[in-house]
Design an enzyme around this catalytic site. Structure first.
Site, PDB file in Angstrom:
ATOM      1  N   GLU A  15     -36.127 -17.283  14.296  1.00  0.00           N
ATOM      2  CA  GLU A  15     -34.782 -16.700  13.941  1.00  0.00           C
ATOM      3  C   GLU A  15     -34.136 -18.280  13.814  1.00  0.00           C
ATOM      4  O   GLU A  15     -33.982 -18.977  14.550  1.00  0.00           O
ATOM      5  CB  GLU A  15     -34.147 -16.016  14.919  1.00  0.00           C
ATOM      6  CG  GLU A  15     -32.821 -15.770  14.840  1.00  0.00           C
ATOM      7  CD  GLU A  15     -32.466 -14.654  13.867  1.00  0.00           C
ATOM      8  OE1 GLU A  15     -31.323 -14.860  13.325  1.00  0.00           O
ATOM      9  OE2 GLU A  15     -33.493 -14.023  13.259  1.00  0.00           O
ATOM     10  N   CYS A  62     -26.541 -13.989  16.730  1.00  0.00           N
ATOM     11  CA  CYS A  62     -27.933 -13.822  16.378  1.00  0.00           C
ATOM     12  C   CYS A  62     -28.222 -12.283  16.243  1.00  0.00           C
ATOM     13  O   CYS A  62     -27.628 -11.483  16.794  1.00  0.00           O
ATOM     14  CB  CYS A  62     -28.433 -14.501  17.630  1.00  0.00           C
ATOM     15  SG  CYS A  62     -30.471 -14.528  17.149  1.00  0.00           S
ATOM     16  N   CYS A  65     -30.790 -12.140  19.486  1.00  0.00           N
ATOM     17  CA  CYS A  65     -30.330 -12.077  20.803  1.00  0.00           C
ATOM     18  C   CYS A  65     -28.670 -11.646  21.107  1.00  0.00           C
ATOM     19  O   CYS A  65     -28.090 -12.269  21.341  1.00  0.00           O
ATOM     20  CB  CYS A  65     -30.353 -13.845  21.042  1.00  0.00           C
ATOM     21  SG  CYS A  65     -31.857 -14.796  21.084  1.00  0.00           S
ATOM     22  N   HIS A  69     -25.985 -12.506  24.619  1.00  0.00           N
ATOM     23  CA  HIS A  69     -24.699 -13.232  24.337  1.00  0.00           C
ATOM     24  C   HIS A  69     -23.524 -12.224  24.777  1.00  0.00           C
ATOM     25  O   HIS A  69     -22.859 -12.693  25.450  1.00  0.00           O
ATOM     26  CB  HIS A  69     -24.394 -13.326  23.000  1.00  0.00           C
ATOM     27  CG  HIS A  69     -25.269 -14.594  22.530  1.00  0.00           C
ATOM     28  ND1 HIS A  69     -25.031 -16.022  22.936  1.00  0.00           N
ATOM     29  CD2 HIS A  69     -26.196 -14.756  21.567  1.00  0.00           C
ATOM     30  CE1 HIS A  69     -26.084 -16.786  22.394  1.00  0.00           C
ATOM     31  NE2 HIS A  69     -26.709 -16.316  21.636  1.00  0.00           N
ATOM     32  N   ARG A 479     -35.424 -16.748  25.967  1.00  0.00           N
ATOM     33  CA  ARG A 479     -35.664 -18.180  25.309  1.00  0.00           C
ATOM     34  C   ARG A 479     -35.081 -19.157  26.575  1.00  0.00           C
ATOM     35  O   ARG A 479     -35.338 -20.580  26.308  1.00  0.00           O
ATOM     36  CB  ARG A 479     -35.024 -18.615  24.205  1.00  0.00           C
ATOM     37  CG  ARG A 479     -35.748 -17.971  23.014  1.00  0.00           C
ATOM     38  CD  ARG A 479     -34.868 -17.733  21.645  1.00  0.00           C
ATOM     39  NE  ARG A 479     -35.561 -16.842  21.176  1.00  0.00           N
ATOM     40  CZ  ARG A 479     -35.854 -15.652  20.953  1.00  0.00           C
ATOM     41  NH1 ARG A 479     -35.136 -14.877  21.824  1.00  0.00           N
ATOM     42  NH2 ARG A 479     -36.316 -14.863  19.975  1.00  0.00           N
ATOM     43  N   SER A 502     -31.910 -22.492  22.825  1.00  0.00           N
ATOM     44  CA  SER A 502     -32.288 -23.339  21.622  1.00  0.00           C
ATOM     45  C   SER A 502     -31.601 -24.512  21.561  1.00  0.00           C
ATOM     46  O   SER A 502     -32.212 -25.833  20.994  1.00  0.00           O
ATOM     47  CB  SER A 502     -32.670 -22.650  20.501  1.00  0.00           C
ATOM     48  OG  SER A 502     -33.858 -21.667  20.562  1.00  0.00           O
ATOM     49  N   CYS A 546     -34.839 -20.151  18.297  1.00  0.00           N
ATOM     50  CA  CYS A 546     -33.798 -19.370  17.893  1.00  0.00           C
ATOM     51  C   CYS A 546     -32.549 -20.083  17.246  1.00  0.00           C
ATOM     52  O   CYS A 546     -31.774 -20.142  18.128  1.00  0.00           O
ATOM     53  CB  CYS A 546     -33.484 -18.318  18.841  1.00  0.00           C
ATOM     54  SG  CYS A 546     -32.420 -16.960  18.264  1.00  0.00           S
ATOM     55  N   CYS A 549     -28.653 -18.989  17.236  1.00  0.00           N
ATOM     56  CA  CYS A 549     -27.951 -19.106  18.379  1.00  0.00           C
ATOM     57  C   CYS A 549     -27.436 -20.697  18.492  1.00  0.00           C
ATOM     58  O   CYS A 549     -26.480 -20.971  18.940  1.00  0.00           O
ATOM     59  CB  CYS A 549     -28.620 -18.790  19.399  1.00  0.00           C
ATOM     60  SG  CYS A 549     -29.140 -17.066  19.559  1.00  0.00           S
TER      61      CYS A 549
END
Length: 567
Positions: A15, A62, A65, A69, A479, A502, A546, A549
């Protein structure tokens, strides 16, 4: 192949937009750069807004995700004003994040990274009877029957003859780093297709509790908006709760009998990849699945490990733990922002400065988080190692079982030390998923029992004081460690920062030249063919990047590079 520079831009099956540059010499990576190539500025969008609305905005950071969040955001605001939430709300949130993580982990292995290890074309050479016997030796998953595997082989053969490989069209088929037998490849392709249905069931559980997915609708600062009324079809009742339970049980069966077995077997069949890709071996995870309203008791552990020494493990003990709050900083020394500083998220500014990619200067929109001035790896490996070191019983059970299965396949005795690796990250994700599958059902039972005692409370109303308050909220996302940091002044957001997994892993070097986990993990990786850098992708994909994010959206020029360049 001396001193070649390889640029992979964009890295696919993730992503967001990630660029990886590596220098290859003597068939191995000698130096690496990790660059996030886009930016949106969600932090600026939130300034001046009502803190109660922040979770609605932040879950749009995202497309993958979303739930995570939202959870971190409401926890940050609740932390700032010292607001506990009802136990029912805590448990409903736990079910949401567990179901979301089950969906995410299954998708990551099969749809996003399995094709780094599985040669789909060689599955056509497999004997379904032998593949079924091999699958039966690993688990009792009913999808491993001879009939099921023969049907998958026939479907794949039909794709090939029609010249329409679809989702399997692009891949590193025939690459010298691919080593699985035809029968293992057939099993993996079968589970790839079965996983498409399983991940949908996990997402259904999220939608039932969250109102929809992605972008759940049921959260609120102070709890959740799920009215509990066992006699109302419009509220959260036993029919809906049993729907959730049935879905979670079906996901658990696949996780324990197919996904877990696949990952352990692949680890045993590629034992050399239990030596590559360690990189940063200081780890950070945060505790989650709280079992009390105050957030002081957790079913998933969190803490730190320094320099790979499991005896150094130190736990985070609550949602207010100063050990976490006081030690997180971010550096922009190599990031495309104005200045050169390293600050607490509470004190950060977000001032973008577009400039050229400079390998010895600034080269990424991602910042560089640090804990006690150290680069830290986050993700399932961090949580599994912290949990193993702290004696978490279910993490230890599933970790030891994974090491036993992989060791049997590899013909060697494996210890937790092999988890510091590319395939170790995949193994840890499977271990975490196996644990989560159990805990999701445990928390379902806790919720039902609490409702059975007559407790239907789901919300405590927030109040915002005059003046300034600060808060942070963390969540162990799929993640890794995710945290949101908010400064509220007179009931409005003054500053907001999201320090995401990330960002921890993909961040560039800091002001001291310390490499982040992606960059460090790539160094030493073999590269058999510079034009087909599969090995580099194996290590990067093992982190489950990802970048949406971490960096947030579009580059200044609108340029998209979709080729692997070698120079």
């Amino acid at each position: 192949m001396t001193g070649q520079r390889i640029t992979i831009d964009p890295v696919t099956r993730i992503e967001g937009h990630l660029r990886i540059d590596i220098e290859v010499d003597g068939g191995a990576v000698r130096k690496a750069w990790s660059s996030g190539t886009m930016w949106r500025g969600m932090e600026l969008i939130l300034k001046g807004r009502d803190p109660r609305d922040a979770w609605v905005f932040t879950q749009r950071i995202c497309g993958v995700c979303t739930t995570v969040h939202a959870i971190a955001s409401v926890r940050a605001v609740e932390n700032a004003i010292g607001l506990p939430i009802p136990l029912n709300a805590q448990l409903i949130r736990n079910l949401l994040v567990a179901a979301h993580a089950l969906h995410d982990h299954v998708v990551h292995f099969y749809q996003l990274s399995a094709l780094d290890w599985v040669d789909v074309t060689r599955a056509l050479e497999a004997d379904p009877a032998k593949a079924a016997a091999l699958g039966g030796s690993l688990s009792s998953w009913p999808g491993n029957s001879r009939a099921a595997l023969a049907a998958v082989k026939a479907k794949l053969d039909g794709f090939v003859k029609a010249g329409q490989l679809g989702i399997f069209r692009n891949g590193y088929w025939g690459h010298p780093a691919m080593r699985l037998s035809p029968e293992v490849n057939l099993l993996a392709v079968a589970h790839y297709l079965q996983a498409l249905d399983v991940q949908r069931k996990a997402n259904q559980a999220v939608a039932i509790l969250g109102g929809k997915t992605p972008n759940i609708q049921n959260l609120a600062v102070g709890g959740v908006a799920n009215a509990i009324n066992l006699d109302s079809p419009a509220a959260l009742n036993m029919e809906k709760l049993y729907q959730v339970k049935t879905l979670l049980e079906e996901v658990q069966a696949f996780v324990h009998q197919a996904y877990f077995a696949d990952v352990c077997a692949v680890a045993g069949m590629y034992p050399d990849w239990l030596r590559h890709g360690a990189g940063v071996t200081s780890y950070l995870s945060v505790p989650d699945l709280p079992t009390d309203a105050a957030g002081t008791k957790f079913d998933l552990p969190g803490g730190t490990i320094m320099a790979g020494d499991l005896s150094s493990a130190r736990a985070f003990t609550s949602f207010t733990d100063p050990y976490f709050r006081d030690n997180v900083t971010e550096s922009i020394a190599r990031s495309f922002y104005e200045g050169d500083w390293q600050k607490s998220p509470f004190a950060e500014e977000t001032v973008p400065k577009v400039q050229d990619w400079q390998p010895e200067g600034k080269y990424s929109w991602v910042k560089s988080p640090r804990f006690q001035d150290r680069a830290m790896q986050v993700g399932p490996l961090a949580q599994v190692l912290v949990g193993y070191a702290l004696g978490h019983p279910r993490i230890r059970f599933w970790a030891d079982r994974c090491l036993d299965v992989a060791g049997t396949v590899a013909g060697a005795k494996l210890t937790p030390a092999v988890l510091h690796s590319t395939l170790g990250r995949h193994a840890a994700r499977a271990i975490r998923t196996a644990v989560l599958a159990e805990l999701a059902l445990k928390h379902w039972q806790l919720l039902v029992e609490n409702i059975g005692r007559g407790d239907t409370a789901v919300f405590n109303p927030p109040t915002f004081p005059k003046g300034e308050v600060r808060g942070f909220g963390f969540h162990e996302a799929p993640r890794g460690a995710l945290s949101h940091w908010v400064v509220i002044e007179d009931g409005a957001i003054k500053n907001y920062q999201a320090v995401v997994p990330s960002t921890w892993n993909a961040g560039p070097r800091d002001g001291k030249g310390q490499a982040g986990p992606y960059e460090a993990a790539l160094v030493g990786n073999p590269i058999a063919d510079a034009k087909l850098p599969l090995e580099a992708l194996r290590t990067i994909h093992s982190f489950d990047p990802c970048l949406a994010c971490a960096v947030h959206a579009v580059d200044a020029e609108g340029t998209e590079l979709a080729t692997v360049r070698v120079g």
